[in-house]
Design a protein around this motif. Structure first.
Motif: not given
Length: 60
Positions: A25-36
């Motif tokens: 889940a932290l990997g997905l959060l990381c991708l989301f934050l970087l994308g935004v």
């Protein structure tokens, strides 16, 4: 132009699967934050994504 969009979609799905399987889940959060952060040019989200990414890489 369609080729590049298709290639980007395939690469996004591949990176998403890698982050989800290896980092959870932290990997997905990381991708989301970087994308935004990149799309909105928001340095706060981008910085938070980089910090989460660094923590994930440091753990292992």
């Amino acid at each position: 132009m369609v080729f590049f969009e298709l290639l980007a979609a395939i690469m996004t799905l591949g990176v998403n699967q890698l982050m989800q399987s290896r980092y959870g889940a932290l990997g997905l959060l990381c991708l989301f934050l970087l994308g935004v952060g990149v799309k909105a040019r928001n340095t706060a989200c981008l910085s938070a994504g980089v910090v989460v990414f660094a923590l994930l890489m440091a753990q292992g």
